[in-house]
Design a protein around this motif. Structure first.
Motif, PDB file in Angstrom:
ATOM      1  N   THR A 180     -35.707 130.583 103.871  1.00  0.00           N
ATOM      2  CA  THR A 180     -34.510 130.070 103.213  1.00  0.00           C
ATOM      3  C   THR A 180     -34.864 128.972 102.221  1.00  0.00           C
ATOM      4  N   VAL A 181     -34.289 129.047 101.039  1.00  0.00           N
ATOM      5  CA  VAL A 181     -34.431 128.003 100.021  1.00  0.00           C
ATOM      6  C   VAL A 181     -33.041 127.455  99.732  1.00  0.00           C
ATOM      7  N   ARG A 182     -32.851 126.157  99.961  1.00  0.00           N
ATOM      8  CA  ARG A 182     -31.557 125.516  99.726  1.00  0.00           C
ATOM      9  C   ARG A 182     -31.539 124.927  98.315  1.00  0.00           C
ATOM     10  N   LEU A 185     -29.724 134.476  89.685  1.00  0.00           N
ATOM     11  CA  LEU A 185     -29.989 134.506  91.124  1.00  0.00           C
ATOM     12  C   LEU A 185     -29.966 135.928  91.710  1.00  0.00           C
ATOM     13  N   PRO A 186     -29.096 136.830  91.233  1.00  0.00           N
ATOM     14  CA  PRO A 186     -29.200 138.214  91.735  1.00  0.00           C
ATOM     15  C   PRO A 186     -30.554 138.856  91.426  1.00  0.00           C
ATOM     16  N   LYS A 187     -31.124 138.532  90.265  1.00  0.00           N
ATOM     17  CA  LYS A 187     -32.456 139.063  89.935  1.00  0.00           C
ATOM     18  C   LYS A 187     -33.509 138.509  90.889  1.00  0.00           C
ATOM     19  N   LEU A 188     -33.363 137.249  91.262  1.00  0.00           N
ATOM     20  CA  LEU A 188     -34.289 136.643  92.214  1.00  0.00           C
ATOM     21  C   LEU A 188     -34.185 137.334  93.565  1.00  0.00           C
ATOM     22  N   ALA A 189     -32.961 137.624  93.987  1.00  0.00           N
ATOM     23  CA  ALA A 189     -32.769 138.300  95.277  1.00  0.00           C
ATOM     24  C   ALA A 189     -33.404 139.681  95.276  1.00  0.00           C
ATOM     25  N   ARG A 190     -33.315 140.381  94.157  1.00  0.00           N
ATOM     26  CA  ARG A 190     -33.948 141.707  94.085  1.00  0.00           C
ATOM     27  C   ARG A 190     -35.470 141.591  94.052  1.00  0.00           C
ATOM     28  N   LEU A 194     -36.380 136.659 100.781  1.00  0.00           N
ATOM     29  CA  LEU A 194     -36.053 135.269 100.478  1.00  0.00           C
ATOM     30  C   LEU A 194     -34.538 135.108 100.453  1.00  0.00           C
ATOM     31  N   LEU A 195     -34.031 134.124 101.187  1.00  0.00           N
ATOM     32  CA  LEU A 195     -32.603 133.826 101.189  1.00  0.00           C
ATOM     33  C   LEU A 195     -32.367 132.517 100.449  1.00  0.00           C
ATOM     34  N   VAL A 196     -31.700 132.613  99.300  1.00  0.00           N
ATOM     35  CA  VAL A 196     -31.364 131.412  98.532  1.00  0.00           C
ATOM     36  C   VAL A 196     -29.932 131.016  98.866  1.00  0.00           C
ATOM     37  N   GLN A 197     -29.760 129.799  99.359  1.00  0.00           N
ATOM     38  CA  GLN A 197     -28.441 129.269  99.669  1.00  0.00           C
ATOM     39  C   GLN A 197     -28.069 128.263  98.581  1.00  0.00           C
ATOM     40  N   VAL A 255     -40.074 128.216  97.970  1.00  0.00           N
ATOM     41  CA  VAL A 255     -39.610 127.255  96.968  1.00  0.00           C
ATOM     42  C   VAL A 255     -40.381 127.447  95.671  1.00  0.00           C
ATOM     43  N   ARG A 256     -41.688 127.607  95.783  1.00  0.00           N
ATOM     44  CA  ARG A 256     -42.514 127.775  94.587  1.00  0.00           C
ATOM     45  C   ARG A 256     -42.120 129.043  93.832  1.00  0.00           C
ATOM     46  N   ALA A 257     -41.870 130.129  94.551  1.00  0.00           N
ATOM     47  CA  ALA A 257     -41.474 131.381  93.898  1.00  0.00           C
ATOM     48  C   ALA A 257     -40.134 131.216  93.188  1.00  0.00           C
TER      49      ALA A 257
END
Length: 301
Positions: free
Chosen positions: A93-95, A111-116, A121-124, A282-284
């Motif tokens: 998880t990355v807050r 952010l949708p591109k990051l999720a794909r 990785l879960l971005v909150q 976090v780095r990614a």
């Protein structure tokens, strides 16, 4: 030697505002959590927390201890991730926190591109316009847009984008009004402003010219998309970040006014605690945002 688990329980109690909330979040009995923190205090010989039936507040030494405890826990997490990142893609998880305009203008698209790209990785994302204490509230990354340089904070700062603030108006509005050839002529035009006190506009032009422009404020709104819509509707001249206007300019809904002039720049900066940046997730996220937002800012208006 302190028990690392006790540090984690203490930090959780602080970050969730008390034993009850932390116990629910961790799935452990409240009495266990309270007892472990009391044992931690006994081993240190100091009181870290003032407890009553209605409040949970840190002592002065408790606040300082919490800051270092969080650093220890982050280092432990980083040490674990150093090993894990060699055998797995970024995960966990990355807050992330940002203001409303920054989320709308920069993050919503990417952010949708990051999720794909990183399905593990879960971005909150918490979107808020209040001041956020990145360290105390446990965030990994904050994305902030600002007009002046950010003050020193002990956080790592990495610039994501910088763009001009431009003047725009609808073609129909401009056709019905006298020509606007110099900033001084703004006094004969209607202005869409962030606040009625946000005038005059400070405009910067060729050869380092600096001129004030004072249109008549006909609408005030502290939300950029509202001002964008008002400008497109022909209510007057607005002063907005270039990227926010890009689609309306390309569609012909708006025209850039005084194209050789701007009202300064808006910079978007990523901030994070130094140790959090060592974590693979976090780095990614950081590298992904740097690449995406740099590309967005480089697009022509």
């Amino acid at each position: 030697m302190l028990n690392l688990n006790d540090l984690a329980l203490f930090a959780a109690a602080v970050e969730h505002g008390g034993f009850a909330a932390a116990a629910r979040r961790l799935g452990v009995p409240k009495t266990t959590l309270s007892k472990r923190v009391a044992e931690l205090e006994a081993s240190l010989g100091v009181r870290l927390v003032h407890r009553t039936s209605r409040s949970f507040t840190l002592t002065d030494v408790g606040r300082e201890f919490h800051e270092h405890a969080r650093a220890v826990l982050i280092e432990a997490e980083a040490a674990e991730q150093v090993v894990r990142r060699r055998v797995a893609e970024p995960s966990g998880t990355v807050r992330l926190t940002s203001s409303v305009p920054t989320a709308q203008l920069y993050l919503a698209e990417h952010l949708p591109k990051l999720a794909r790209a990183y399905p593990r990785l879960l971005v909150q994302l918490e979107v808020t316009d209040r001041f956020v204490d990145v360290v105390q509230e446990g965030y990994d990354i904050a994305v902030r847009s600002h007009f002046a340089p950010l003050p020193p904070s002990g956080l790592v700062q990495r610039q994501l984008a910088s763009e001009p603030i431009i003047l725009v108006a609808a073609p129909d509005y401009l056709a019905a009004r006298e020509p606007l050839e110099r900033p001084e002529r703004l006094e004969h035009h209607d202005g869409l402003v962030v606040a009625s006190t946000a005038l005059p506009w400070q405009l910067f032009g060729p050869a380092h010219e600096r001129v004030e422009g004072s249109p008549k404020a006909v609408m005030a709104a502290n939300e950029s998309n509202v001002l964008l819509g008002a400008a497109s509707a022909g209510l007057g001249v607005a002063c907005l970040p270039a990227s926010l206007c890009r689609a309306a300019l390309h569609a012909g809904e708006l025209v850039q006014v005084l194209p050789e002039w701007n009202a300064g720049t808006v910079t978007t900066t990523l901030l994070m605690p130094h140790r959090r940046g060592q974590l693979p997730g976090v780095r990614a996220t950081v590298e992904f945002l740097v690449e995406c937002l740099a590309q967005k800012a480089s697009d022509r208006v």
